[in-house]
Write an enzyme that holds these catalytic residues in place. Structure first.
Site, PDB file in Angstrom:
ATOM      1  N   ASP A 134      -6.413   3.536 -26.251  1.00 20.12           N
ATOM      2  CA  ASP A 134      -7.073   3.399 -24.949  1.00 20.12           C
ATOM      3  C   ASP A 134      -6.959   4.680 -24.136  1.00 20.12           C
ATOM      4  O   ASP A 134      -6.023   5.459 -24.297  1.00 20.12           O
ATOM      5  CB  ASP A 134      -6.410   2.282 -24.133  1.00 20.12           C
ATOM      6  CG  ASP A 134      -6.824   0.910 -24.600  1.00 20.12           C
ATOM      7  OD1 ASP A 134      -7.880   0.795 -25.232  1.00 20.12           O
ATOM      8  OD2 ASP A 134      -6.088  -0.052 -24.321  1.00 20.12           O
ATOM      9  N   GLU A 158      -0.548  -8.013   8.277  1.00 23.63           N
ATOM     10  CA  GLU A 158      -0.317  -6.589   8.508  1.00 23.63           C
ATOM     11  C   GLU A 158       0.730  -5.991   7.574  1.00 23.63           C
ATOM     12  O   GLU A 158       0.743  -4.809   7.318  1.00 23.63           O
ATOM     13  CB  GLU A 158       0.123  -6.362   9.965  1.00 23.63           C
ATOM     14  CG  GLU A 158       0.276  -4.908  10.372  1.00 23.63           C
ATOM     15  CD  GLU A 158      -1.048  -4.140  10.329  1.00 23.63           C
ATOM     16  OE1 GLU A 158      -0.992  -2.891  10.224  1.00 23.63           O
ATOM     17  OE2 GLU A 158      -2.112  -4.777  10.399  1.00 23.63           O
ATOM     18  N   PRO A 216       0.799  -1.225   0.000  1.00 18.99           N
ATOM     19  CA  PRO A 216       0.000   0.000   0.000  1.00 18.99           C
ATOM     20  C   PRO A 216       0.836   1.282   0.000  1.00 18.99           C
ATOM     21  O   PRO A 216       0.364   2.332  -0.440  1.00 18.99           O
ATOM     22  CB  PRO A 216      -0.829  -0.098   1.291  1.00 18.99           C
ATOM     23  CG  PRO A 216      -0.883  -1.554   1.600  1.00 18.99           C
ATOM     24  CD  PRO A 216       0.432  -2.112   1.136  1.00 18.99           C
ATOM     25  N   ARG A 254      -2.341  -7.446 -21.833  1.00 17.27           N
ATOM     26  CA  ARG A 254      -3.095  -6.968 -23.007  1.00 17.27           C
ATOM     27  C   ARG A 254      -2.250  -6.079 -23.914  1.00 17.27           C
ATOM     28  O   ARG A 254      -2.613  -5.811 -25.057  1.00 17.27           O
ATOM     29  CB  ARG A 254      -4.367  -6.239 -22.570  1.00 17.27           C
ATOM     30  CG  ARG A 254      -4.107  -4.940 -21.840  1.00 17.27           C
ATOM     31  CD  ARG A 254      -5.390  -4.342 -21.274  1.00 17.27           C
ATOM     32  NE  ARG A 254      -6.399  -4.119 -22.295  1.00 17.27           N
ATOM     33  CZ  ARG A 254      -6.414  -3.067 -23.104  1.00 17.27           C
ATOM     34  NH1 ARG A 254      -5.465  -2.159 -23.010  1.00 17.27           N
ATOM     35  NH2 ARG A 254      -7.350  -2.915 -23.995  1.00 17.27           N
TER      36      ARG A 254
END
Length: 248
Positions: A169, A117, A90, A154
């Protein structure tokens, strides 16, 4: 491309990594994906991979030994390839299209999916990238790894049926993708813009670029701060401002 995933839950990848575009890429041999449960490398008699943090704190931390040994095994089995080793964290750099394009140039990607954690800090000495998919917390890194794998695979040559698809895109050009339409031409009074039937390819291209600019300005204006607009685009943006002001 070779992709290795270190995870405590390899079964999570069985469906998503075998369907649609990724499934076809695997079938064609353009990519291989191997999921390894790093619990198999635990030297603990209970096969545990986590422990309490030194100094106290909430939750459990993944220990360095099982993950580092799993990475070593990958290196032993594929010593010929340069590896980009991605830790799902994170606190890492936010994943975006630019990173997906970078990853698509690599021979071998390794994703380490966390749980609990967090990680023993010493694991980070063995990775090349610490990446997050956004400012929120998931139960583990598996879903984030799937997102990054999908966005990367992709972009590999010949994976998409239309080679132009990934070049137009959203985010690939720095702008959101322009509106698109298909049959019928008139859907309950909502009619497709006439310019798309003009046969004039330059007019169509100009309309598409201007509408990409409009969508970006209306929905994600912060993206415009990251690109240099041409004089034509600056003029279109001025027109868009007046058009939207008149509509409102």
């Amino acid at each position: 491309m070779k992709i290795d995933v270190l995870t405590l839950f390899p079964a999570m990848f069985e469906g998503p990594m075998s369907e649609s575009i990724i499934g076809k890429a695997i079938e064609s041999g353009r990519v291989s994906i191997t999921c390894t449960n790093f619990r198999d490398y635990s030297e603990n008699k209970h096969n545990s991979v986590d422990d309490y943090p030194f100094g106290g704190g909430a939750g459990m931390l993944l220990r360095a030994q099982p993950i580092v040994d799993a990475l070593t095994d990958i290196e032993v089995h594929s010593p010929e390839t340069k590896k980009r080793i991605v830790l799902l964290d994170p606190s890492g750099k936010t994943f975006n299209q630019e990173l997906a394009e970078e990853f698509a140039e690599e021979e071998h990607l390794v994703f380490i999916c966390g749980h609990y954690e967090g990680f023993d800090e010493r694991i980070k000495q063995h990775v090349t990238d610490e990446i997050s998919i956004g400012d929120y917390v998931l139960t583990g890194g598996e879903l984030g790894a799937m997102v990054m794998i999908d966005a990367t695979v992709r972009l590999l040559p010949a994976v998409l049926g239309n080679e132009q698809s990934n070049k137009t895109d959203s985010f690939s050009t720095g702008l959101l993708e322009h509106p698109q339409y298909t049959r019928p031409r008139d859907f309950r009074g909502d009619v497709v813009p006439e310019v798309l039937f003009s046969g004039n390819h330059q007019k169509i291209a100009d309309w598409q670029e201007k509408e990409s600019l409009r969508k970006t300005w209306l929905r994600r204006p912060e993206m415009l701060e990251k690109i240099t607009l041409s004089k034509k685009q600056q003029a279109w943006l001025a027109e868009i401002f007046l058009e939207e002001k008149a509509d409102n």
